[in-house]
Scaffold this motif. Structure first.
Motif, PDB file in Angstrom:
ATOM      1  N   CYS A  60     -18.097 -20.165  68.653  1.00  0.00           N
ATOM      2  CA  CYS A  60     -17.530 -21.206  67.794  1.00  0.00           C
ATOM      3  C   CYS A  60     -17.092 -22.387  68.653  1.00  0.00           C
ATOM      4  O   CYS A  60     -16.543 -22.181  69.746  1.00  0.00           O
ATOM      5  N   GLY A  61     -17.317 -23.592  68.143  1.00  0.00           N
ATOM      6  CA  GLY A  61     -16.741 -24.792  68.765  1.00  0.00           C
ATOM      7  C   GLY A  61     -17.209 -25.054  70.183  1.00  0.00           C
ATOM      8  O   GLY A  61     -16.455 -25.600  70.989  1.00  0.00           O
ATOM      9  N   LEU A  62     -18.464 -24.732  70.490  1.00  0.00           N
ATOM     10  CA  LEU A  62     -18.971 -24.923  71.858  1.00  0.00           C
ATOM     11  C   LEU A  62     -19.477 -26.337  72.089  1.00  0.00           C
ATOM     12  O   LEU A  62     -19.347 -26.894  73.169  1.00  0.00           O
ATOM     13  N   SER A  87     -22.089 -30.544  79.191  1.00  0.00           N
ATOM     14  CA  SER A  87     -22.048 -30.240  77.759  1.00  0.00           C
ATOM     15  C   SER A  87     -23.210 -29.305  77.419  1.00  0.00           C
ATOM     16  O   SER A  87     -24.154 -29.164  78.199  1.00  0.00           O
ATOM     17  N   VAL A  88     -23.094 -28.703  76.272  1.00  0.00           N
ATOM     18  CA  VAL A  88     -24.127 -27.778  75.812  1.00  0.00           C
ATOM     19  C   VAL A  88     -24.533 -28.224  74.418  1.00  0.00           C
ATOM     20  O   VAL A  88     -23.673 -28.474  73.574  1.00  0.00           O
ATOM     21  N   GLU A  89     -25.829 -28.349  74.190  1.00  0.00           N
ATOM     22  CA  GLU A  89     -26.300 -28.728  72.852  1.00  0.00           C
ATOM     23  C   GLU A  89     -26.280 -27.492  71.972  1.00  0.00           C
ATOM     24  O   GLU A  89     -26.744 -26.413  72.393  1.00  0.00           O
ATOM     25  N   THR A  90     -25.780 -27.661  70.754  1.00  0.00           N
ATOM     26  CA  THR A  90     -25.667 -26.469  69.895  1.00  0.00           C
ATOM     27  C   THR A  90     -26.234 -26.734  68.504  1.00  0.00           C
ATOM     28  O   THR A  90     -26.398 -27.880  68.113  1.00  0.00           O
ATOM     29  N   ILE A  91     -26.459 -25.641  67.777  1.00  0.00           N
ATOM     30  CA  ILE A  91     -26.915 -25.741  66.382  1.00  0.00           C
ATOM     31  C   ILE A  91     -25.844 -25.091  65.506  1.00  0.00           C
ATOM     32  O   ILE A  91     -25.567 -23.894  65.661  1.00  0.00           O
ATOM     33  N   PRO A  92     -25.193 -25.882  64.629  1.00  0.00           N
ATOM     34  CA  PRO A  92     -24.194 -25.279  63.746  1.00  0.00           C
ATOM     35  C   PRO A  92     -24.863 -24.486  62.620  1.00  0.00           C
ATOM     36  O   PRO A  92     -25.963 -24.844  62.197  1.00  0.00           O
ATOM     37  N   TYR A  93     -24.225 -23.430  62.169  1.00  0.00           N
ATOM     38  CA  TYR A  93     -24.775 -22.658  61.060  1.00  0.00           C
ATOM     39  C   TYR A  93     -23.649 -21.942  60.328  1.00  0.00           C
ATOM     40  O   TYR A  93     -22.561 -21.761  60.877  1.00  0.00           O
ATOM     41  N   ASP A  94     -23.886 -21.561  59.094  1.00  0.00           N
ATOM     42  CA  ASP A  94     -22.918 -20.839  58.279  1.00  0.00           C
ATOM     43  C   ASP A  94     -23.719 -20.220  57.128  1.00  0.00           C
ATOM     44  O   ASP A  94     -24.545 -20.939  56.560  1.00  0.00           O
ATOM     45  N   PRO A  95     -23.611 -18.998  56.735  1.00  0.00           N
ATOM     46  CA  PRO A  95     -22.626 -18.036  57.209  1.00  0.00           C
ATOM     47  C   PRO A  95     -22.893 -17.569  58.640  1.00  0.00           C
ATOM     48  O   PRO A  95     -24.018 -17.608  59.127  1.00  0.00           O
ATOM     49  N   MET A  96     -21.803 -17.106  59.248  1.00  0.00           N
ATOM     50  CA  MET A  96     -21.885 -16.610  60.617  1.00  0.00           C
ATOM     51  C   MET A  96     -22.795 -15.370  60.701  1.00  0.00           C
ATOM     52  O   MET A  96     -23.432 -15.130  61.719  1.00  0.00           O
ATOM     53  N   ARG A 230     -11.829 -23.474  60.934  1.00  0.00           N
ATOM     54  CA  ARG A 230     -11.393 -24.848  61.210  1.00  0.00           C
ATOM     55  C   ARG A 230     -12.302 -25.555  62.205  1.00  0.00           C
ATOM     56  O   ARG A 230     -12.317 -26.766  62.282  1.00  0.00           O
ATOM     57  N   SER A 231     -13.012 -24.782  63.032  1.00  0.00           N
ATOM     58  CA  SER A 231     -13.899 -25.397  64.005  1.00  0.00           C
ATOM     59  C   SER A 231     -15.319 -25.301  63.430  1.00  0.00           C
ATOM     60  O   SER A 231     -15.513 -25.480  62.230  1.00  0.00           O
ATOM     61  N   VAL A 232     -16.295 -25.017  64.246  1.00  0.00           N
ATOM     62  CA  VAL A 232     -17.646 -24.909  63.718  1.00  0.00           C
ATOM     63  C   VAL A 232     -18.317 -23.699  64.385  1.00  0.00           C
ATOM     64  O   VAL A 232     -18.098 -23.441  65.570  1.00  0.00           O
ATOM     65  N   ILE A 233     -19.083 -22.951  63.596  1.00  0.00           N
ATOM     66  CA  ILE A 233     -19.817 -21.814  64.170  1.00  0.00           C
ATOM     67  C   ILE A 233     -21.110 -22.400  64.722  1.00  0.00           C
ATOM     68  O   ILE A 233     -21.862 -23.047  63.984  1.00  0.00           O
ATOM     69  N   ASP A 234     -21.352 -22.229  65.992  1.00  0.00           N
ATOM     70  CA  ASP A 234     -22.564 -22.849  66.551  1.00  0.00           C
ATOM     71  C   ASP A 234     -23.218 -21.945  67.594  1.00  0.00           C
ATOM     72  O   ASP A 234     -22.575 -21.080  68.188  1.00  0.00           O
TER      73      ASP A 234
END
Ligand SMILES: Cc1cc2nc3c(=O)[nH]c(=O)nc-3n(C[C@H](O)[C@H](O)[C@H](O)COP(=O)(O)OP(=O)(O)OC[C@H]3O[C@@H](n4cnc5c(N)ncnc54)[C@H](O)[C@@H]3O)c2cc1C
Length: 510
Positions: A60-62, A87-96, A230-234
């Protein structure tokens, strides 16, 4: 004559964070890694175009997307990246992910309301109770959120510094002072009575700490619920290797070096002072500070001579209870017709058995659904794992059969998600506790210490040997990516003056 100011034994997340931060503080750092690939439990490896995570994949929140772009992010790794200029490029997604119980499948949404709505379809009362618990946990998360992990240090110098810099956040922590060392069950017992949700919470705790709610420390769950909602799952593009690369690049950028295939055989101790390390190839590297990222068992059993430590202290360390090791399945599979596949699943096979029984709870990660570059075209990578005791495993005539037999719950778990998975396999690797112990250089391939909340505390970074410190999941605050990153931060900060930490916090504006 010295080769460095600091030698770090091991390039797990704890070792790399400590090493890179100390390099950032201006110290000359050498990290010695036994394996040919850095990262320890978080290393990645490739076979025939498939790129596998060997361990963690829930983050989360990377990255710099969504809520994670805002400070303060509670993810200590993200703060360390900023500090190092990485920095690290990430892909947000939900549901975890999805939890598959024998009686129901539940999507795990980061968004608290959606999560509770999904639970309400199974147990409306339980959903209400969970909501009340979550409100309490988010109160603690909000208090924690404004004290960045980057500012913490494990000594008395921490208190005046934190009171001066974050007075309101410190005041917000006051109501929690008595409960933070205890298990989350102290809050669950007074709030959640629904058996289905209590089992769900046990599972969530187990996935995090390897222990159920009665053993999992309260802030760990507050952190998990808070970051999820509150943050982001990524997920990091390139898998966990990209996290490790960012830390290694940061280490190098600030003048540190990483030596691979550099197995440390002994910590050299003279007059109760660590003065360097002896490598397997016979080289001796000298430094006034040595930090061991190896587990407590490996450090005290293999890296030090018995007489280096006080007898009772050494025995207490070696007697630390350990979580079991793992069975692993790494598969390359054909992806045709799997367009709606999702990335994370947890399967509980048998409700009449405890979730901690080896093989009963299986974790599945298919990160190529987010990052197609992890597999050749039209294929996916899948990693499935479950706890497995180390005892009794031997590379004898029965090894191949036993390996296949003990991997059956992993195949069965994956079949719940992809029923025809066995017909899709193009690459199959089965790992046992022996594989895990070998590649991760960990005592009995353990997940980490089984120190139950309320019954003991993870030890700090200091040892009785002057100049020798420890980081990683057998030190405070414990197991898991955020925790071991925090252990690296605590150790690095304790080796510099508080003013140096304040300077860095000023530069980051936190
Ligand atoms: C299968 C699995 C899944 C996981 N999933 C998650 C997840 O989704 N989310 C999460 O937050 N956490 C997860 N975790 C936990 C997390 O990955 C670990 O807690 C963490 O990575 C451990 O880091 P560490 O710094 O303690 O040490 P390690 O990763 O154990 O690193 C120690 C390093 O020291 C090196 N070393 C040891 N001895 C020597 C020596 N003598 N000389 C030189 N080098 C040496 C080792 O080779 C290794 O590289 C998972 C763990 C596993 C195993």
């Amino acid at each position: 004559m010295k080769d460095a100011d600091v030698i770090v034994i091991g390039s797990g997340l704890g070792g790399l964070v400590a090493g890179a931060m100390l390099a950032r503080y201006g110290q000359q750092v050498i990290v010695c890694e036994s394996h040919g690939i850095p990262g320890g439990a978080a290393h990645s490896f490739s076979r025939r175009g498939f790129h596998f995570d060997s361990g963690p994949s829930f983050y989360c929140g990377l990255g710099n997307v969504g809520a994670a772009a805002d400070y303060p992010s509670l993810n200590p790794l993200r703060m360390v990246f900023d500090l190092l200029g990485q920095s690290v490029e990430t892909i947000p997604y939900d549901p975890m992910g999805h939890y598959h119980f024998p009686d129901a499948t539940l999507p795990i949404y980061g968004n608290g309301e959606r999560y509770q709505e999904a639970i309400a379809t199974i147990t409306p009362t339980g959903a209400e109770e969970l909501k009340r618990l979550e409100t309490k946990l988010l109160g603690l998360y909000d208090a924690l959120k404004h004290i960045p992990t980057l500012a913490l240090r494990p000594d008395l110098a921490a208190l005046p510094m934190l009171l001066q810099r974050y007075p309101w956040a410190m005041a917000k922590m006051l109501p929690y002072v008595l409960s933070v060392q205890g298990p989350i069950s102290q809050w669950i017992d007074g709030t959640v009575h629904d058996p289905w949700v209590r089992r769900l919470l046990d599972l969530e705790c187990f996935l995090l700490s390897g222990l159920k709610a009665s053993g999992t420390v309260l802030p760990e769950m507050a952190f998990m619920f808070g970051e999820r909602s509150r943050s982001v799952i990524d997920y990091p593009i390139g898998g966990s290797a990209s996290i490790i690369n960012a830390l290694v690049n940061g280490l190098n950028q600030w003048g540190g070096t990483l030596q691979l295939n550099a197995h440390v055989e002994r910590i050299v101790v003279s007059n109760n002072r660590a003065v360097g390390v002896k490598l397997r190839n016979g080289d001796i590297l000298s430094a006034p500070t040595v930090i061991s990222n190896a587990t407590v068992w490996d450090t005290y059993e293999h890296l030090l001579a018995p007489e280096d430590l006080p007898v009772a202290y050494r025995q207490k360390g070696l007697d630390t209870p350990a979580v079991e090791s793992f069975m692993h399945l790494h598969l390359g599979i054909r992806a045709d017709g799997l367009e709606h596949l999702t990335g994370h699943h947890v399967v509980v096979h048998d409700e009449s058995k405890d979730i901690t029984v080896p093989g009963n709870t299986c974790m599945i990660s298919i990160p190529s659904v987010w990052d197609a570059s992890l597999a050749p075209a039209h294929h996916h990578v899948a990693h499935v794992y479950s706890l497995e005791p180390y005892a009794g495993w031997r590379r004898d005539d029965t090894y191949a059969d036993r390996k296949r037999q003990r991997a059956q719950p992993l195949f069965a778990a994956l079949e719940k998600v992809i029923p025809d998975v066995c017909d899709r396999i193009t690459l199959e690797l089965i790992g046992t506790p022996l594989t895990h112990a070998h590649y991760l250089r960990r005592h009995q391939g353990t997940y980490g210490p089984a120190i139950a909340a309320g019954q003991g505390m993870f030890p700090g970074n200091k040892t009785p040997i002057s100049g020798l410190y420890r980081v990683g999941d057998s030190t405070m605050p414990g197991i898991g990516v955020p925790a071991v990153a925090a252990s690296g931060i605590l150790c690095a900060n304790s080796l510099v003056q508080p003013g140096q930490t304040l300077e860095l916090l000023d530069q980051l504006g936190i």
